[in-house]
Design a protein around this motif. Structure first.
Motif, PDB file in Angstrom:
ATOM      1  N   ALA A 316      51.996  41.603  35.196  1.00  0.00           N
ATOM      2  CA  ALA A 316      51.897  40.071  34.964  1.00  0.00           C
ATOM      3  C   ALA A 316      50.865  40.533  35.346  1.00  0.00           C
ATOM      4  CB  ALA A 316      53.422  39.419  35.574  1.00  0.00           C
ATOM      5  N   VAL A 317      49.641  40.608  36.165  1.00  0.00           N
ATOM      6  CA  VAL A 317      48.550  40.000  36.349  1.00  0.00           C
ATOM      7  C   VAL A 317      47.471  40.660  34.657  1.00  0.00           C
ATOM      8  CG1 VAL A 317      46.551  41.065  37.585  1.00  0.00           C
ATOM      9  CG2 VAL A 317      49.008  41.562  38.922  1.00  0.00           C
ATOM     10  N   GLU A 318      46.533  39.455  34.672  1.00  0.00           N
ATOM     11  CA  GLU A 318      45.908  39.491  33.696  1.00  0.00           C
ATOM     12  C   GLU A 318      44.573  39.834  34.344  1.00  0.00           C
ATOM     13  OE1 GLU A 318      47.387  36.306  30.310  1.00  0.00           O
ATOM     14  OE2 GLU A 318      46.533  35.256  32.613  1.00  0.00           O
ATOM     15  N   ILE A 422      35.600  46.469  30.642  1.00  0.00           N
ATOM     16  CA  ILE A 422      36.997  45.433  30.204  1.00  0.00           C
ATOM     17  C   ILE A 422      37.945  45.907  31.107  1.00  0.00           C
ATOM     18  CG2 ILE A 422      38.350  46.438  28.134  1.00  0.00           C
ATOM     19  CD1 ILE A 422      35.817  46.229  26.991  1.00  0.00           C
ATOM     20  N   GLY A 423      38.365  45.160  31.403  1.00  0.00           N
ATOM     21  CA  GLY A 423      40.065  44.666  32.466  1.00  0.00           C
ATOM     22  C   GLY A 423      39.092  44.906  33.354  1.00  0.00           C
ATOM     23  N   GLY A 424      38.024  44.462  33.525  1.00  0.00           N
ATOM     24  CA  GLY A 424      37.287  44.843  35.029  1.00  0.00           C
ATOM     25  C   GLY A 424      37.670  43.922  36.817  1.00  0.00           C
ATOM     26  N   LEU A 425      38.537  42.408  36.465  1.00  0.00           N
ATOM     27  CA  LEU A 425      38.626  41.747  37.083  1.00  0.00           C
ATOM     28  C   LEU A 425      39.956  41.375  36.556  1.00  0.00           C
ATOM     29  CD1 LEU A 425      34.905  40.326  36.554  1.00  0.00           C
ATOM     30  CD2 LEU A 425      35.499  41.834  39.070  1.00  0.00           C
ATOM     31  N   PRO A 426      41.026  41.445  38.129  1.00  0.00           N
ATOM     32  CA  PRO A 426      41.870  41.402  37.963  1.00  0.00           C
ATOM     33  C   PRO A 426      41.901  39.609  38.315  1.00  0.00           C
ATOM     34  CG  PRO A 426      41.717  41.937  40.431  1.00  0.00           C
ATOM     35  CD  PRO A 426      40.440  42.541  39.352  1.00  0.00           C
ATOM     36  N   GLN A 427      42.481  39.135  36.997  1.00  0.00           N
ATOM     37  CA  GLN A 427      42.761  36.911  37.603  1.00  0.00           C
ATOM     38  C   GLN A 427      43.500  36.886  38.880  1.00  0.00           C
ATOM     39  OE1 GLN A 427      39.935  35.153  35.207  1.00  0.00           O
ATOM     40  NE2 GLN A 427      39.539  37.653  36.036  1.00  0.00           N
TER      41      GLN A 427
END
Length: 490
Positions: A316-318, A422-427
């Motif tokens: 679920a982590v974006e 791409i997809g570098g930083l978890p929110q």
């Protein structure tokens, strides 16, 4: 990365993931005498840390500075022989490109939240400055276990503070949306202070008085300034922060560890009470312990059969993606540019979110190419994947358009390169740390498995180093105690 000659299929510990968190874990483990194999799926270690060059000038193509107010990354650099290459920025004076003008970055704030309306005069409208002052007249706001920093600050001081200062600052750290980002996770010192004081103004001043009035807490909190850096809150490395992963990897191999790149892990399972089985396309390793230091999606896949609740939470982590444009100009073609660069409030509708004048910020870049001027722009916040996916030439052109509008720069670069993360930083939305607690609780029943990486307690380099070292310490502690439920070192 060449594997160490002592590769073994039955090491003490396998570290899965070769970003800076996994490397820090491996270094800590080999230093403690463990036989370690690190497995990295891509063709290099380092993750979002990448050194390169443009037009012959050495540059960072990923993260370009370390937060020196936290000790972990600077200390790791020193331990692997880079201490004499640490440098403070040549200038830290920055601007905000707001309403068509470059305005000096205000002082006297905590991650954009001012302790006094006077601190933001010149950047905010007179009405917004007055609104900041009315915080003192408002009744206390119920914060609870967590709250979005943008929503909370807007309620106390108005939306303009968020839109023109908090948002661009947080966008630089998380590439996120301030109205979603967890205050508890992103600015923990301010969160704690806000729960103890009746007004936000009082909370900001309390944090400032405690000496934490910098983005250090965005990565989890600080413990003092690095020595030898002139008291600077930030540090770079001559040759690039991107040289740190290679130095750590070399130190791991020199101490007897093994690093294998192009080696994805396809399976992870327990082998009774005392060990693990780690499967790759060309081998099966049977370590006594595992450090899982991958992004959330990869961790979820490996844990799906072992800890389904943890896998569900991790899935679920974006993530946000970003693109970094590095541009080299003939120095003689450029107008005078102020300070180290500027941030861009998204409310003004521009494409780039920041620009760093690298040749002015880092002396080692200026020294390496004195006739060139290197600058960087970045694109991509949470929900802006379409921007990151544009053609390289489009991203360069839009960068030049925004730079011209902000600074008057009219020259064309002699060279350019676009690096995508791409997809570098978890929110870190509201409730993120509660999710991390649930993930850790779900894997607690798996003996001698430790988690590390940017998804857990901070996205900054020091926080990731700390995460890796914490995971290593967990493994080392179970070996020392001989925990019957945790197995033993092989």
């Amino acid at each position: 990365m060449n594997a160490n000659a002592q590769t073994t299929d039955a090491p003490d510990v396998v570290v899965i993931g070769g970003g800076i968190a996994g490397l820090a874990a491996a270094h800590r483990l080999v230093t403690a005498g463990k036989r370690v194999v690190l497995l990295e799926a891509s063709d290099r270690v380092g993750g979002k840390l990448l050194a390169g060059e443009i037009a012959g000038a050495p540059v960072d193509l990923g993260a370009e500075s370390l937060l020196a107010r936290r000790p972990e990354a600077v200390a790791l650099a020193e331990r692997v022989g880079l201490g004499d290459r640490l440098q403070a920025p040549a200038t830290t004076t920055a601007s905000v490109w707001s309403r068509g003008a470059l305005v000096p970055m205000p002082k006297g704030h905590v991650m954009g939240v001012p302790g006094d309306g006077r601190a933001v005069e010149g950047l905010l409208s007179a009405e917004a400055v007055a609104r900041v002052g009315r915080d003192r007249e408002l009744p206390p706001t119920e914060i609870g276990d967590d709250i979005a920093i943008g929503a909370y600050v807007a309620e106390r001081m108005g939306h303009e503070v968020v839109d023109r200062l908090v948002e661009p600052l947080l966008g630089g750290v998380y590439a996120g949306d301030a109205y979603r980002i967890s205050m508890r996770a992103a600015v923990p010192a301010l969160f704690r202070a806000a729960r103890e004081h009746a007004t936000l103004t009082e909370a900001v001043r309390a944090v400032q008085q405690a000496g934490a009035a910098s983005p250090s807490d965005a990565a989890g909190g600080g413990t003092g300034l690095a020595t030898g850096l002139g008291g600077s809150a930030f540090a770079g490395i001559r040759g690039g922060v991107g040289t740190l992963p290679g130095a750590v990897a070399d130190a791991v191999c020199a101490a007897g560890g093994t690093i294998l790149t192009r080696t994805p892990v396809t399976g992870l399972r327990r082998t009774g009470p005392d060990g693990w089985e780690v499967t790759t396309p060309d081998r099966v390793l049977t370590p006594g312990a595992v450090v899982l230091a991958t992004p959330a999606g990869a961790a979820a896949e490996l844990l799906a059969g072992l800890a389904p609740a943890a896998a569900t939470e991790l899935s679920a982590v974006e993530y946000a993606s970003m693109a970094l444009m590095t541009l080299a100009f003939r120095r003689a073609d450029l107008p005078e540019l102020p300070g180290s660069g500027f941030l861009v409030p998204p409310v003004d509708g521009h494409t780039i979110k920041a620009s760093t004048f690298a040749s002015q910020k880092w002396q080692w870049i200026a020294d390496g190419a004195p006739d060139l001027f290197v600058l960087r722009t970045s694109v991509g916040r949470y929900g802006e994947a379409e921007q990151v996916g544009r053609e390289d030439s489009d991203l360069v052109d839009v960068s030049l358009k925004d730079l011209a509008a902000a600074t008057g720069l009219a020259a064309r670069p002699v060279a350019s390169t676009v690096t995508r993360w791409i997809g570098g930083l978890p929110q870190y939305p509201v409730g993120h740390l509660a999710r991390v607690d649930r993930i850790r609780a779900a894997v607690a029943g798996l003996p001698r498995l430790a988690l590390a990486g940017a998804v857990y307690e901070g996205v900054g380099i020091p926080a990731c180093v700390a995460s890796g070292e914490r995971a290593a310490d967990e493994i080392i502690a179970t070996s020392k105690t001989g925990d019957p439920g945790a197995g033993h070192s092989r």
